[in-house]
Design a protein around this motif. Sequence first.
Motif, short mmCIF file in Angstrom:
data_model
loop_
_atom_site.label_atom_id
_atom_site.label_comp_id
_atom_site.label_asym_id
_atom_site.label_seq_id
_atom_site.Cartn_x
_atom_site.Cartn_y
_atom_site.Cartn_z
N GLY A 1 123.54 -22.11 8.58
CA GLY A 1 122.95 -20.81 8.29
C GLY A 1 121.71 -20.59 9.14
N THR B 1 110.94 -14.17 -0.19
CA THR B 1 112.31 -13.96 0.28
C THR B 1 112.39 -12.92 1.39
OG1 THR B 1 113.17 -14.50 -1.92
CG2 THR B 1 114.66 -13.33 -0.43
N HIS C 1 118.55 -15.91 0.89
CA HIS C 1 119.43 -14.74 0.88
C HIS C 1 118.79 -13.61 0.06
CE1 HIS C 1 122.67 -16.90 2.93
NE2 HIS C 1 122.26 -17.95 2.23
N ALA D 1 122.65 -11.04 5.13
CA ALA D 1 122.21 -12.12 4.24
C ALA D 1 123.26 -12.48 3.20
CB ALA D 1 120.90 -11.73 3.55
N SER D 2 124.26 -11.61 3.05
CA SER D 2 125.31 -11.88 2.06
C SER D 2 126.29 -12.93 2.56
CB SER D 2 126.09 -10.59 1.75
OG SER D 2 125.23 -9.62 1.20
N LEU E 1 127.38 -16.44 3.66
CA LEU E 1 126.94 -17.81 3.47
C LEU E 1 127.39 -18.69 4.64
CD1 LEU E 1 127.86 -18.35 -0.30
CD2 LEU E 1 125.65 -17.69 0.64
N GLU F 1 126.79 -23.87 2.71
CA GLU F 1 126.47 -23.14 1.47
C GLU F 1 127.75 -22.78 0.72
OE1 GLU F 1 122.32 -20.84 2.60
OE2 GLU F 1 124.22 -20.07 3.39
#
Length: 393
Positions: free
Chosen positions: A109, A134, A151, A186-187, A189, A193
């Motif tokens: 990531g 975040t 995320h 960001a959705s 993975l 993850e």
Amino acid sequence: MTDIRRYSFAAVVLLVVLRLGLGWQLLYEGLWKIDTLSTSYPWSSDGYLKSAQGPMRNVFRAMTGDPDDKNWLDEELVAQRWDQWKSRFAAHYGVDERQIGRLNALIDGPSAFASPLESLPAGVDFKAAKLDGTVSFDAKAKQLRVDGKKHLLATEKATLEEQVADKEGAEYDNYRKALNDVFTRASKLSYKERTRAHLMGNPDNSGNINGRISQLKLYSEMVERYEDKLSAAHITFEMDHLNRVWSDARAKGRELAGPIMAMDVELKEDAMDILSVDQLKRGPLPAPWTPIKIVDTLTIAGLAGLGILLIIGLFTRFAAFSAAFMVFGFYMAMPPLPGVPDAPGPEHSFIVNKNLIEVLALLALASVPSGQWFGMDNLLGRVFSGKSKSAAK
């Protein structure tokens, strides 16, 4: 040289034909397996060895290195596997820093997800939304950023949108667009993850539901239960019950490990997209020398090599005996012996099956000099016989 007159003509012809037939069968098996290596589904003895039964079951299953696929259910081992693959991939294709960055983003990531934004409009307060760890705005780079490890949840995005719900203008429209873009990015993975989410994020798998056993633990117990009962089963209904237990255990294993194995394939396909045309010309990445690859390579080489020797009649007795030894190994992996669960498939045998018959035929060939009758052994015999006579003179 053996006197051929000791054998009838029919016996000589039939034994030579038998040798050629067995040689061709072994060679074709080897060539077919070689041909599959360049396809999406290369042949492997993995499944056969994992399903081994009989007195040497543990020996054959241990050859796979991971007989119950439990390594695929260990997050750290999967991560280590992918890190090692990444190093080999980078070295084989000679990837540059940009490509390494994309490869790292796939597996681990990115450090942050970003979307262009000229300025942060008034009214947006990440701290008030409790998202200051975040989400951030990089004024120098003019980017709206989301931490790559945290995320951004849909509820968190909604909270930020509420802060400017009644605001209008190009500045706010650009912010909403940037927020949507960075949320979409960001959705996604990373592969590590996704593995963690499958194994530990699923409460049913990890056992995070009170009173419910972890599916990972359940699978281990199913395998242990089968192993415990295997040695005690002797009569038919016990064997039938054992087969059902094993079938259920393997189904549970596929249910848990299957998605991660699919991710492994998907990762390698995604990684190929970052390569240039010149890099792709280097060919596929060679697989590492794992226990199962060693077994597969020796099996293919043995089938093809011994098949050729039998066909051309070279070192015939050695080839026949070696082939008999190899095929006997196939027999012992799933022997149709009393007290051993039936092998999967349509064949129904008791003590003697096709593999054992082939072993006996090969041993019969090893006991006669068929290569001297028709083959390279005859030529070698003549050459060495001629040299011996010349030396004697």
